[in-house]
Design a protein around this motif. Structure first.
Motif, mmCIF file in Angstrom:
data_model
loop_
_atom_site.group_PDB
_atom_site.id
_atom_site.type_symbol
_atom_site.label_atom_id
_atom_site.label_comp_id
_atom_site.label_asym_id
_atom_site.label_seq_id
_atom_site.Cartn_x
_atom_site.Cartn_y
_atom_site.Cartn_z
ATOM 1 N N THR A 29 15.510 -6.995 -4.961
ATOM 2 C CA THR A 29 14.921 -6.675 -5.909
ATOM 3 C C THR A 29 13.811 -5.996 -5.885
ATOM 4 O O THR A 29 12.893 -6.715 -4.488
ATOM 5 C CB THR A 29 14.863 -7.319 -7.456
ATOM 6 O OG1 THR A 29 13.340 -8.948 -7.390
ATOM 7 C CG2 THR A 29 15.619 -7.771 -8.173
ATOM 8 N N GLU A 30 13.425 -4.425 -6.215
ATOM 9 C CA GLU A 30 11.855 -4.718 -5.586
ATOM 10 C C GLU A 30 10.356 -5.233 -6.156
ATOM 11 O O GLU A 30 9.803 -5.311 -4.736
ATOM 12 C CB GLU A 30 11.834 -2.707 -6.661
ATOM 13 C CG GLU A 30 12.419 -1.701 -6.186
ATOM 14 C CD GLU A 30 12.228 -0.189 -7.030
ATOM 15 O OE1 GLU A 30 11.405 -0.841 -7.789
ATOM 16 O OE2 GLU A 30 12.826 -0.072 -7.692
ATOM 17 N N ALA A 31 10.645 -5.990 -6.996
ATOM 18 C CA ALA A 31 9.400 -7.047 -7.301
ATOM 19 C C ALA A 31 10.207 -8.020 -5.991
ATOM 20 O O ALA A 31 9.174 -9.061 -5.352
ATOM 21 C CB ALA A 31 9.600 -7.688 -8.740
ATOM 22 N N GLU A 32 11.096 -8.585 -5.419
ATOM 23 C CA GLU A 32 10.912 -9.733 -4.139
ATOM 24 C C GLU A 32 10.556 -8.623 -3.140
ATOM 25 O O GLU A 32 9.471 -9.650 -2.389
ATOM 26 C CB GLU A 32 12.561 -9.960 -4.305
ATOM 27 C CG GLU A 32 13.192 -10.489 -5.227
ATOM 28 C CD GLU A 32 14.422 -10.911 -4.972
ATOM 29 O OE1 GLU A 32 14.636 -12.391 -5.734
ATOM 30 O OE2 GLU A 32 15.175 -10.081 -4.667
ATOM 31 N N VAL A 33 10.844 -7.747 -3.185
ATOM 32 C CA VAL A 33 10.430 -6.932 -1.152
ATOM 33 C C VAL A 33 8.691 -7.040 -2.084
ATOM 34 O O VAL A 33 8.154 -7.142 -1.170
ATOM 35 C CB VAL A 33 10.892 -5.998 -1.814
ATOM 36 C CG1 VAL A 33 10.561 -5.021 -0.329
ATOM 37 C CG2 VAL A 33 12.796 -5.843 -1.266
ATOM 38 N N ASN A 34 8.806 -5.822 -3.056
ATOM 39 C CA ASN A 34 6.530 -6.057 -2.547
ATOM 40 C C ASN A 34 6.321 -7.082 -2.789
ATOM 41 O O ASN A 34 4.226 -7.760 -2.416
ATOM 42 C CB ASN A 34 6.329 -5.724 -4.915
ATOM 43 C CG ASN A 34 6.470 -4.343 -4.025
ATOM 44 O OD1 ASN A 34 6.552 -3.446 -3.941
ATOM 45 N ND2 ASN A 34 7.720 -2.970 -4.997
ATOM 46 N N LYS A 56 0.848 -1.261 1.739
ATOM 47 C CA LYS A 56 2.916 -0.849 1.741
ATOM 48 C C LYS A 56 3.290 0.247 1.302
ATOM 49 O O LYS A 56 2.788 1.060 1.009
ATOM 50 C CB LYS A 56 3.224 -1.378 0.576
ATOM 51 C CG LYS A 56 2.436 -3.242 0.253
ATOM 52 C CD LYS A 56 3.086 -3.978 -0.528
ATOM 53 C CE LYS A 56 1.978 -4.291 -1.934
ATOM 54 N NZ LYS A 56 2.285 -4.421 -3.303
ATOM 55 N N SER A 58 5.703 1.766 3.333
ATOM 56 C CA SER A 58 8.032 1.835 2.504
ATOM 57 C C SER A 58 8.124 0.286 2.742
ATOM 58 O O SER A 58 8.125 0.220 3.554
ATOM 59 C CB SER A 58 8.377 2.730 3.323
ATOM 60 O OG SER A 58 8.315 3.177 4.266
ATOM 61 N N ARG A 60 12.966 -0.080 3.257
ATOM 62 C CA ARG A 60 13.894 0.334 2.814
ATOM 63 C C ARG A 60 15.137 -0.369 2.976
ATOM 64 O O ARG A 60 14.658 -1.356 4.382
ATOM 65 C CB ARG A 60 14.127 1.631 3.441
ATOM 66 C CG ARG A 60 14.128 1.239 4.699
ATOM 67 C CD ARG A 60 14.219 3.338 5.340
ATOM 68 N NE ARG A 60 14.155 3.060 6.437
ATOM 69 C CZ ARG A 60 13.620 4.233 7.328
ATOM 70 N NH1 ARG A 60 13.885 5.394 7.095
ATOM 71 N NH2 ARG A 60 13.612 4.247 8.552
#
Length: 73
Positions: A29-34, A56, A58, A60
């Motif tokens: 998820t975006e939350a996990e990556v962030n 941060k 990017s 992908r």
């Protein structure tokens, strides 16, 4: 199909750095990556010429197909 998670960071000097992680877990998820990127920043893990990579830039997931070609000796 091969997948790579690419995390790109920047520093105040304008340099960038990309971390490539092979075979990331499915359905990130975006939350996990962030959160992962923020942890790397908070731990002050990477720097160049005395400048920490603390932005941060990017993230992908890159997918590619690889087809091996058999070579005849």
């Amino acid at each position: 199909m091969a997948q790579v998670l690419q995390l790109t960071f920047a520093n105040i000097a304008g340099s960038t750095m990309t971390i490539n992680i092979s075979d990331p877990k499915p359905n990130l998820t975006e939350a996990e990556v962030n959160a992962a990127m923020q942890t790397i920043i908070d731990q002050a893990v990477f720097s160049k010429d005395g400048f920490l990579f603390n932005v941060k830039k990017s993230a992908r997931i890159v997918e590619r197909n690889v087809t091996a070609i058999e070579l005849i000796s």
